[in-house]
Design an enzyme around this catalytic site. Structure first.
Site, PDB file in Angstrom:
ATOM      1  N   GLU A 102      -9.362  -6.927   3.562  1.00  0.00           N
ATOM      2  CA  GLU A 102      -9.763  -5.902   2.588  1.00  0.00           C
ATOM      3  C   GLU A 102      -8.571  -5.735   1.664  1.00  0.00           C
ATOM      4  OE1 GLU A 102     -12.697  -4.450   2.556  1.00  0.00           O
ATOM      5  OE2 GLU A 102     -13.488  -4.855   4.548  1.00  0.00           O
ATOM      6  N   LYS A 154      -1.229  -1.760  13.721  1.00  0.00           N
ATOM      7  CA  LYS A 154       0.073  -1.623  13.058  1.00  0.00           C
ATOM      8  C   LYS A 154      -0.069  -0.783  11.805  1.00  0.00           C
ATOM      9  CE  LYS A 154       2.627  -3.401   9.924  1.00  0.00           C
ATOM     10  NZ  LYS A 154       3.414  -2.203   9.586  1.00  0.00           N
ATOM     11  N   GLU A 195      -2.979  -4.480 -10.348  1.00  0.00           N
ATOM     12  CA  GLU A 195      -3.272  -3.225  -9.653  1.00  0.00           C
ATOM     13  C   GLU A 195      -2.023  -2.347  -9.689  1.00  0.00           C
ATOM     14  OE1 GLU A 195      -3.658  -3.400  -5.350  1.00  0.00           O
ATOM     15  OE2 GLU A 195      -5.375  -2.065  -5.464  1.00  0.00           O
ATOM     16  N   CYS A 255      -7.812   1.729  -3.184  1.00  0.00           N
ATOM     17  CA  CYS A 255      -8.153   0.348  -3.538  1.00  0.00           C
ATOM     18  C   CYS A 255      -9.323   0.311  -4.511  1.00  0.00           C
ATOM     19  CB  CYS A 255      -8.481  -0.440  -2.278  1.00  0.00           C
ATOM     20  SG  CYS A 255      -9.781   0.297  -1.293  1.00  0.00           S
TER      21      CYS A 255
HETATM   22  P1  NAD Z   1       0.772  -4.122   1.864  1.00  0.00           P
HETATM   23  O1  NAD Z   1       0.045  -5.409   1.715  1.00  0.00           O
HETATM   24  O2  NAD Z   1       2.171  -4.044   1.384  1.00  0.00           O
HETATM   25  O3  NAD Z   1       0.821  -3.700   3.406  1.00  0.00           O
HETATM   26  C1  NAD Z   1      -0.338  -3.532   4.181  1.00  0.00           C
HETATM   27  C2  NAD Z   1       0.049  -3.657   5.638  1.00  0.00           C
HETATM   28  O4  NAD Z   1       0.463  -4.996   5.873  1.00  0.00           O
HETATM   29  C3  NAD Z   1       1.206  -2.774   6.063  1.00  0.00           C
HETATM   30  O5  NAD Z   1       0.996  -2.296   7.364  1.00  0.00           O
HETATM   31  C4  NAD Z   1       2.380  -3.738   6.023  1.00  0.00           C
HETATM   32  O6  NAD Z   1       3.442  -3.341   6.863  1.00  0.00           O
HETATM   33  C5  NAD Z   1       1.717  -4.998   6.516  1.00  0.00           C
HETATM   34  N1  NAD Z   1       2.432  -6.235   6.160  1.00  0.00           N
HETATM   35  C6  NAD Z   1       3.259  -6.449   5.111  1.00  0.00           C
HETATM   36  N2  NAD Z   1       3.725  -7.713   5.142  1.00  0.00           N
HETATM   37  C7  NAD Z   1       3.165  -8.314   6.215  1.00  0.00           C
HETATM   38  C8  NAD Z   1       3.244  -9.615   6.776  1.00  0.00           C
HETATM   39  N3  NAD Z   1       4.025 -10.564   6.239  1.00  0.00           N
HETATM   40  N4  NAD Z   1       2.519  -9.897   7.872  1.00  0.00           N
HETATM   41  C9  NAD Z   1       1.713  -8.964   8.428  1.00  0.00           C
HETATM   42  N5  NAD Z   1       1.626  -7.701   7.961  1.00  0.00           N
HETATM   43  C10 NAD Z   1       2.323  -7.384   6.863  1.00  0.00           C
HETATM   44  O7  NAD Z   1      -0.148  -3.019   1.206  1.00  0.00           O
HETATM   45  P2  NAD Z   1       0.185  -1.464   1.008  1.00  0.00           P
HETATM   46  O8  NAD Z   1       1.165  -1.351  -0.110  1.00  0.00           O
HETATM   47  O9  NAD Z   1       0.517  -0.847   2.324  1.00  0.00           O
HETATM   48  O10 NAD Z   1      -1.246  -0.891   0.569  1.00  0.00           O
HETATM   49  C11 NAD Z   1      -1.685  -0.939  -0.723  1.00  0.00           C
HETATM   50  C12 NAD Z   1      -2.619  -2.102  -0.926  1.00  0.00           C
HETATM   51  O11 NAD Z   1      -3.694  -2.039   0.001  1.00  0.00           O
HETATM   52  C13 NAD Z   1      -3.264  -2.094  -2.286  1.00  0.00           C
HETATM   53  O12 NAD Z   1      -3.266  -3.394  -2.821  1.00  0.00           O
HETATM   54  C14 NAD Z   1      -4.693  -1.641  -2.013  1.00  0.00           C
HETATM   55  O13 NAD Z   1      -5.629  -2.043  -2.965  1.00  0.00           O
HETATM   56  C15 NAD Z   1      -4.936  -2.247  -0.675  1.00  0.00           C
HETATM   57  N6  NAD Z   1      -6.042  -1.559   0.002  1.00  0.00           N
HETATM   58  C16 NAD Z   1      -7.253  -2.195   0.093  1.00  0.00           C
HETATM   59  C17 NAD Z   1      -8.335  -1.555   0.690  1.00  0.00           C
HETATM   60  C18 NAD Z   1      -9.677  -2.233   0.804  1.00  0.00           C
HETATM   61  O14 NAD Z   1     -10.487  -1.793   1.619  1.00  0.00           O
HETATM   62  N7  NAD Z   1      -9.962  -3.269   0.040  1.00  0.00           N
HETATM   63  C19 NAD Z   1      -8.185  -0.263   1.195  1.00  0.00           C
HETATM   64  C20 NAD Z   1      -6.939   0.349   1.075  1.00  0.00           C
HETATM   65  C21 NAD Z   1      -5.871  -0.306   0.479  1.00  0.00           C
END
Ligand code: NAD
Length: 497
Positions: free
Chosen positions: A256, A181, A391, A290
């Site tokens: 992650e 997804k 963040e 991240c």
């Molecule tokens: P997000 O948590 O808003 O979304 C991530 C994914 O989860 C998206 O595909 C979103 O549609 C999905 N999602 C949202 N709500 C959900 C739910 N209730 N159930 C299942 N899936 C759901 O994050 P974002 O804004 O897309 O990305 C930014 C974040 O990702 C930042 O916090 C960043 O630090 C983190 N990130 C972490 C890493 C790592 O390896 N640690 C790498 C990249 C990004």
């Protein structure tokens, strides 16, 4: 400024259980963050599509045509996918720059790393030995890794294709089916990747790509009884919610999550190298990483000189369109996200922060319609300020002084996060001691944001659970079974003859 390429869109279809079809939910508009224009529409999947994808994935992963393959035969499919990614690398990178705003240089590197990830896990699965364990009786014992079945892979918007590959490649190598997804704002390159996976001849149903809302399709994937593991990359609060659902299902999850990573400049650092490393660590990817080094700690005796030079060099970064080769800082992924970043800087002002550079939307009229924000450096904040603790996920660096190593460790670890850290010093003894004391899943010494697929990666504290990458990356998508082979020719003496 060089001319932008022409955007070539994709059919508005989701890849559900090996078939392309219009998704069952409403359509959403995918915009170009460089100018706010609509690139195309994409229909969003719903729980109905998840049901179909899980059913197809379960059937395909149990089919002898897949589960009967030997590891080196599965590896061939991964190599074929890598070949196709490399063949279409420029097209994929172009699509990703249009969709995410990242510079073409960066998206081209991400596409290369996605291909390399498929090749790495092909090599790992071919060379993965199952160890014999030490017997304590007249039998032989060993463990075997088996596929879990259907894996849910949920990805964020910041580095699609690279993060997709980091989940797809080990999960397929381990013999599973995967439902991917992508994030709402950035589904295009994942859908393009699905077409290459189809072209590779991978058995139908093993991979589905379902664009859509997290609260709808993401939630349905996590809750589905047919999904045996979820690998999630995204924000900490989303990950925490997902972990609760996984706990109820007793389902393994890899998380992650977010970070607020400290970068540390000690008084004996190579200043030129440290300045370049700090700037790259926070402002590359426009800070949407991240692992961005978003909290900078500079030793007091070096503070004024270092920060002065840092500001000067940061001001020279070119902000602009990702297709312009001179651009260093492209637009943020979306105007809504840019507004959130700007809101944090406004808050930092209210909390007493001094904006040393940036702190505004660029005034260049050519950038007015895009989601741009100037690289920003702030100091003078207390450790409790929200800009120091939360963040921001944008081009915003907070700078704080420290006196000695104990003071530094206390300040650096005063965070709920523990994803990464950077240390700049010429003294390797001091660096190694600090590397052991700072809470982080990855520590870089005299480098930053260097990445190798062969090195495990994961966060501690609220930055995550479990690791990805590395040889053990396959084990994360496997069930472990212990097998005992009896060698005794006589019947069990416990039972009277
Ligand atoms: P997000 O948590 O808003 O979304 C991530 C994914 O989860 C998206 O595909 C979103 O549609 C999905 N999602 C949202 N709500 C959900 C739910 N209730 N159930 C299942 N899936 C759901 O994050 P974002 O804004 O897309 O990305 C930014 C974040 O990702 C930042 O916090 C960043 O630090 C983190 N990130 C972490 C890493 C790592 O390896 N640690 C790498 C990249 C990004």
């Amino acid at each position: 400024m060089t001319a932008r390429p022409t955007f070539i869109g994709l059919p508005d279809e989701a890849f559900v259980g090996g078939k392309w079809r219009t998704a069952s939910g409403p359509t959403s508009e995918i915009t170009d963050p460089a100018n706010g224009q609509i690139l195309q529409t994409v229909s969003q999947c719903t729980a109905t599509d998840v049901d179909d994808a899980v059913a197809a994935g379960a059937a395909a992963s149990a089919d002898p045509g897949w589960c009967g393959l030997l590891p080196h035969q599965r590896a061939r499919y991964l190599h074929r996918i890598a070949d196709l990614i490399e063949r279409d690398a420029d097209r994929l990178a172009t699509l990703q720059t249009f969709n995410t705003g990242k510079t073409f240089t960066e998206t081209r590197a991400l596409v290369g790393s996605a291909a390399a990830t498929f090749r790495y896990f092909a090599a790992v699965v071919e060379t993965h030995d199952e160890p014999m364990t030490t017997a304590r009786g007249n039998y032989r014992t060993w463990i075997q890794h088996e596929p879990i079945g259907v894996i849910g892979a949920i990805a964020p918007w910041n580095s699609p294709i690279a993060s997709d590959a980091q989940k797809l490649a080990p999960a397929l190598a381990a013999g599973n089916a995967v439902i991917l997804k992508p994030a709402e704002w950035t589904p295009l390159v994942s859908l393009a990747l699905a077409r290459l996976i189809e072209e590779s001849g991978l058995p139908a149903g093993l991979v589905s790509v379902l664009p859509g809302r997290g609260s709808v399709v993401g939630d349905a994937i996590v809750r589905h009884p047919g999904v045996g593991k979820v690998s999630f990359t995204g924000g900490t609060s989303t990950g925490r919610g997902l972990a609760h659902i996984a706990a109820d299902k007793l389902m393994p999850v890899s998380l992650e999550l977010g970070g607020k990573s400290p970068t540390v400049v000690l008084d004996d650092a190579d200043v030129e190298q440290a300045i370049a490393g700090v700037i790259y660590g926070i402002f590359s990817s426009s800070g949407q990483s991240c692992i961005a080094g978003s909290r900078l700690f500079v030793q007091e005796s070096l503070y004024d000189e270092f920060v002065g030079r840092l500001i000067e060099r940061t001001r020279s970064l070119r902000v602009g369109d990702g297709f312009d080769p001179s651009t260093r800082v492209g637009p943020l992924v979306h105007r809504r996200h840019r507004d959130s970043v700007a809101g944090y800087v406004d808050l930092a002002r209210e909390e007493g922060g001094r904006i040393l550079c940036g702190g505004a939307i660029p005034d260049d009229p050519a950038l007015a319609c895009g989601a741009y924000y100037l690289p920003t450096i702030i100091d003078g904040l207390g450790a409790q300020a929200r800009a120091c603790r939360e963040e921001i996920f944008g081009p915003v660096l907070v700078v704080l002084p420290f006196t000695d190593d104990d003071d530094l460790v206390a300040k650096a670890n005063d965070s709920v996060y523990g994803l990464a850290a950077g240390i700049w010093t010429r003294d390797y003894r001091r660096a190694l001691a600090l590397a052991g004391r700072i809470d982080a899943g990855t520590v870089w010494i005299n480098t930053y944001k260097a990445f190798s697929i062969s090195t495990p990666f994961g966060g501690i504290k609220e930055s995550g659970l479990g690791t990805e990458k590395g040889r053990e990356g396959i084990a994360a998508y496997s069930r472990v079974k212990g097998v005992y082979l009896g060698m005794d020719p006589e019947p069990n003496p416990w039972v009277p003859a």
